[in-house]
Design a protein around this motif. Structure first.
Motif, PDB file in Angstrom:
ATOM      1  N   GLU A 194       0.833  -1.206   0.000  1.00  0.00           N
ATOM      2  CA  GLU A 194       0.000   0.000   0.000  1.00  0.00           C
ATOM      3  C   GLU A 194       0.869   1.257   0.000  1.00  0.00           C
ATOM      4  O   GLU A 194       1.897   1.329   0.657  1.00  0.00           O
ATOM      5  CB  GLU A 194      -0.910   0.018   1.233  1.00  0.00           C
ATOM      6  N   ASP A 195       0.425   2.258  -0.770  1.00  0.00           N
ATOM      7  CA  ASP A 195       1.147   3.534  -0.800  1.00  0.00           C
ATOM      8  C   ASP A 195       0.864   4.368   0.443  1.00  0.00           C
ATOM      9  O   ASP A 195       1.658   5.218   0.831  1.00  0.00           O
ATOM     10  CB  ASP A 195       0.758   4.333  -2.053  1.00  0.00           C
ATOM     11  N   THR A 196      -0.297   4.148   1.056  1.00  0.00           N
ATOM     12  CA  THR A 196      -0.682   4.929   2.227  1.00  0.00           C
ATOM     13  C   THR A 196      -0.238   4.226   3.507  1.00  0.00           C
ATOM     14  O   THR A 196      -0.688   3.118   3.804  1.00  0.00           O
ATOM     15  CB  THR A 196      -2.215   5.127   2.279  1.00  0.00           C
ATOM     16  N   PRO A 197       0.679   4.834   4.270  1.00  0.00           N
ATOM     17  CA  PRO A 197       1.118   4.209   5.524  1.00  0.00           C
ATOM     18  C   PRO A 197       0.048   4.315   6.602  1.00  0.00           C
ATOM     19  O   PRO A 197      -0.928   5.063   6.465  1.00  0.00           O
ATOM     20  CB  PRO A 197       2.355   5.037   5.912  1.00  0.00           C
ATOM     21  N   ILE A 198       0.217   3.555   7.666  1.00  0.00           N
ATOM     22  CA  ILE A 198      -0.708   3.626   8.803  1.00  0.00           C
ATOM     23  C   ILE A 198      -0.480   4.939   9.539  1.00  0.00           C
ATOM     24  O   ILE A 198       0.649   5.297   9.862  1.00  0.00           O
ATOM     25  CB  ILE A 198      -0.479   2.433   9.751  1.00  0.00           C
ATOM     26  N   GLU A 199      -1.564   5.666   9.774  1.00  0.00           N
ATOM     27  CA  GLU A 199      -1.468   6.952  10.472  1.00  0.00           C
ATOM     28  C   GLU A 199      -1.792   6.750  11.955  1.00  0.00           C
ATOM     29  O   GLU A 199      -2.949   6.620  12.342  1.00  0.00           O
ATOM     30  CB  GLU A 199      -2.433   7.969   9.855  1.00  0.00           C
ATOM     31  N   LEU A 200      -0.758   6.699  12.771  1.00  0.00           N
ATOM     32  CA  LEU A 200      -0.926   6.602  14.220  1.00  0.00           C
ATOM     33  C   LEU A 200      -0.039   7.663  14.880  1.00  0.00           C
ATOM     34  O   LEU A 200       1.042   7.968  14.363  1.00  0.00           O
ATOM     35  CB  LEU A 200      -0.512   5.213  14.731  1.00  0.00           C
ATOM     36  N   PRO A 201      -0.464   8.216  16.013  1.00  0.00           N
ATOM     37  CA  PRO A 201       0.382   9.192  16.717  1.00  0.00           C
ATOM     38  C   PRO A 201       1.708   8.557  17.144  1.00  0.00           C
ATOM     39  O   PRO A 201       1.791   7.345  17.378  1.00  0.00           O
ATOM     40  CB  PRO A 201      -0.461   9.563  17.943  1.00  0.00           C
ATOM     41  N   LYS A 202       2.740   9.394  17.234  1.00  0.00           N
ATOM     42  CA  LYS A 202       4.059   8.892  17.628  1.00  0.00           C
ATOM     43  C   LYS A 202       4.021   8.173  18.969  1.00  0.00           C
ATOM     44  O   LYS A 202       4.725   7.183  19.175  1.00  0.00           O
ATOM     45  CB  LYS A 202       5.056  10.054  17.693  1.00  0.00           C
ATOM     46  N   THR A 203       3.192   8.682  19.887  1.00  0.00           N
ATOM     47  CA  THR A 203       3.113   8.067  21.220  1.00  0.00           C
ATOM     48  C   THR A 203       2.574   6.639  21.137  1.00  0.00           C
ATOM     49  O   THR A 203       3.013   5.766  21.893  1.00  0.00           O
ATOM     50  CB  THR A 203       2.219   8.900  22.148  1.00  0.00           C
ATOM     51  N   ILE A 204       1.642   6.402  20.213  1.00  0.00           N
ATOM     52  CA  ILE A 204       1.064   5.062  20.065  1.00  0.00           C
ATOM     53  C   ILE A 204       2.076   4.123  19.430  1.00  0.00           C
ATOM     54  O   ILE A 204       2.217   2.963  19.848  1.00  0.00           O
ATOM     55  CB  ILE A 204      -0.240   5.101  19.246  1.00  0.00           C
ATOM     56  N   TRP A 205       2.822   4.609  18.442  1.00  0.00           N
ATOM     57  CA  TRP A 205       3.880   3.798  17.857  1.00  0.00           C
ATOM     58  C   TRP A 205       4.880   3.387  18.932  1.00  0.00           C
ATOM     59  O   TRP A 205       5.326   2.233  18.978  1.00  0.00           O
ATOM     60  CB  TRP A 205       4.608   4.561  16.747  1.00  0.00           C
ATOM     61  N   LYS A 206       5.233   4.354  19.796  1.00  0.00           N
ATOM     62  CA  LYS A 206       6.215   4.063  20.841  1.00  0.00           C
ATOM     63  C   LYS A 206       5.664   3.045  21.834  1.00  0.00           C
ATOM     64  O   LYS A 206       6.388   2.145  22.287  1.00  0.00           O
ATOM     65  CB  LYS A 206       6.599   5.354  21.566  1.00  0.00           C
ATOM     66  N   ASP A 207       4.366   3.176  22.177  1.00  0.00           N
ATOM     67  CA  ASP A 207       3.741   2.206  23.091  1.00  0.00           C
ATOM     68  C   ASP A 207       3.688   0.808  22.456  1.00  0.00           C
ATOM     69  O   ASP A 207       3.906  -0.201  23.134  1.00  0.00           O
ATOM     70  CB  ASP A 207       2.320   2.660  23.455  1.00  0.00           C
ATOM     71  N   LEU A 208       3.382   0.762  21.153  1.00  0.00           N
ATOM     72  CA  LEU A 208       3.334  -0.529  20.448  1.00  0.00           C
ATOM     73  C   LEU A 208       4.723  -1.161  20.372  1.00  0.00           C
ATOM     74  O   LEU A 208       4.865  -2.381  20.458  1.00  0.00           O
ATOM     75  CB  LEU A 208       2.763  -0.338  19.045  1.00  0.00           C
ATOM     76  N   GLU A 209       5.747  -0.327  20.240  1.00  0.00           N
ATOM     77  CA  GLU A 209       7.125  -0.829  20.230  1.00  0.00           C
ATOM     78  C   GLU A 209       7.504  -1.389  21.598  1.00  0.00           C
ATOM     79  O   GLU A 209       8.041  -2.498  21.692  1.00  0.00           O
ATOM     80  CB  GLU A 209       8.086   0.301  19.857  1.00  0.00           C
ATOM     81  N   LYS A 210       7.209  -0.635  22.643  1.00  0.00           N
ATOM     82  CA  LYS A 210       7.531  -1.074  24.005  1.00  0.00           C
ATOM     83  C   LYS A 210       6.825  -2.389  24.336  1.00  0.00           C
ATOM     84  O   LYS A 210       7.420  -3.317  24.909  1.00  0.00           O
ATOM     85  CB  LYS A 210       7.131   0.018  25.001  1.00  0.00           C
ATOM     86  N   LEU A 211       5.550  -2.468  23.947  1.00  0.00           N
ATOM     87  CA  LEU A 211       4.766  -3.677  24.207  1.00  0.00           C
ATOM     88  C   LEU A 211       5.309  -4.855  23.392  1.00  0.00           C
ATOM     89  O   LEU A 211       5.404  -5.977  23.905  1.00  0.00           O
ATOM     90  CB  LEU A 211       3.301  -3.422  23.853  1.00  0.00           C
ATOM     91  N   LEU A 212       5.681  -4.596  22.146  1.00  0.00           N
ATOM     92  CA  LEU A 212       6.252  -5.644  21.287  1.00  0.00           C
ATOM     93  C   LEU A 212       7.503  -6.246  21.913  1.00  0.00           C
ATOM     94  O   LEU A 212       7.631  -7.471  22.023  1.00  0.00           O
ATOM     95  CB  LEU A 212       6.593  -5.060  19.913  1.00  0.00           C
TER      96      LEU A 212
END
Length: 234
Positions: A194-212
């Motif tokens: 897909e050309d359109t990336p997922i639009e999530l706030p930076k804080t949510i990306w960071k939380d998803l990374e920490k949880l991962l």
């Protein structure tokens, strides 16, 4: 994959390189053999055609001959290299996380075409897009392919999702917001082309990374060395 004079010609992505004094051990992922390893002497690499493609997440066709635990790489035909991994140490660290996750979650010669295709798409994506976000998406998708995280389809039908979140919270001791719970199904369902990336706030990306990272450590049963390195440079 084509059989050639006792060897096989196959598409491959370089997953990792481990250097020793006289040789390097490379791990590749292939569609029909799964994860494979090859030991290549440094002297041979100096004269080997297209050996410059032997870099993390580069794509190529390789001709391999089974040789006990390892395979013998007799030929390399390069497709592309991931130059974004030469840009900064952060990109290198996140790619190392991706490499370690692949090798921890899947066994040698365990063939799964979906895993190969996902890794190929990741390698293409990080050539032009954010390596950190690509690694977070890859990590969660690999966990789903390994059967550790429910599939995107399970999330869309709310099939066993509540028990999953309860288990994640119990194993990681992390609080999980509604935004994180809403973001994960988007990541699992993401089509890499897909050309359109997922639009999530930076804080949510960071939380998803920490949880991962926390969830992977519990599922794998040990800390990831690449995550330790990543945390040391941030």
């Amino acid at each position: 994959m084509k059989k050639l004079n006792g060897g096989f010609n196959t598409p491959a992505i370089v997953i990792s390189r481990k250097k020793y004094k006289l040789y390097s051990v490379f791990t590749f992922i292939t569609p029909s053999l799964g994860l494979i390893r090859a030991s290549i002497p440094h002297k041979r690499m100096m004269t080997m055609r297209n050996s410059s493609y032997l870099r993390p997440f580069s794509a190529m066709y390789i001709t391999v001959v089974p040789d006990g635990e390892y395979v013998n790489v007799t030929q390399i035909d390069g497709s592309y290299v991931v130059e974004s991994l030469d840009v900064n140490l952060d990109n290198i660290a996140y790619a190392a996380v991706a490499s370690e996750l692949i090798q921890e979650l899947f066994a040698m010669y365990d063939v799964d075409r979906k895993v190969f295709d996902t890794v190929v798409n990741y390698s293409k994506q990080i050539r032009r897009r954010n390596v950190q976000l690509g690694t977070i998406m890859l990590g969660w998708q690999l966990l789903s392919l390994a059967g550790v995280v429910p599939s995107a389809n399970a999330f869309s039908h709310q099939d066993g999702i509540d028990p999953f979140w309860i288990q994640v919270k119990e194993t990681t001791n992390l609080s999980i917001s509604r935004s994180v719970k809403a973001g994960l199904p988007q990541i699992l369902a993401y089509q890499w082309g897909e050309d359109t990336p997922i639009e999530l706030p930076k804080t949510i990306w960071k939380d998803l990374e920490k949880l991962l990272f926390a969830y992977c450590e519990q599922e794998i049963g040990k800390p990831l060395q690449s995550v330790k390195f990543l945390n040391s440079i941030i």
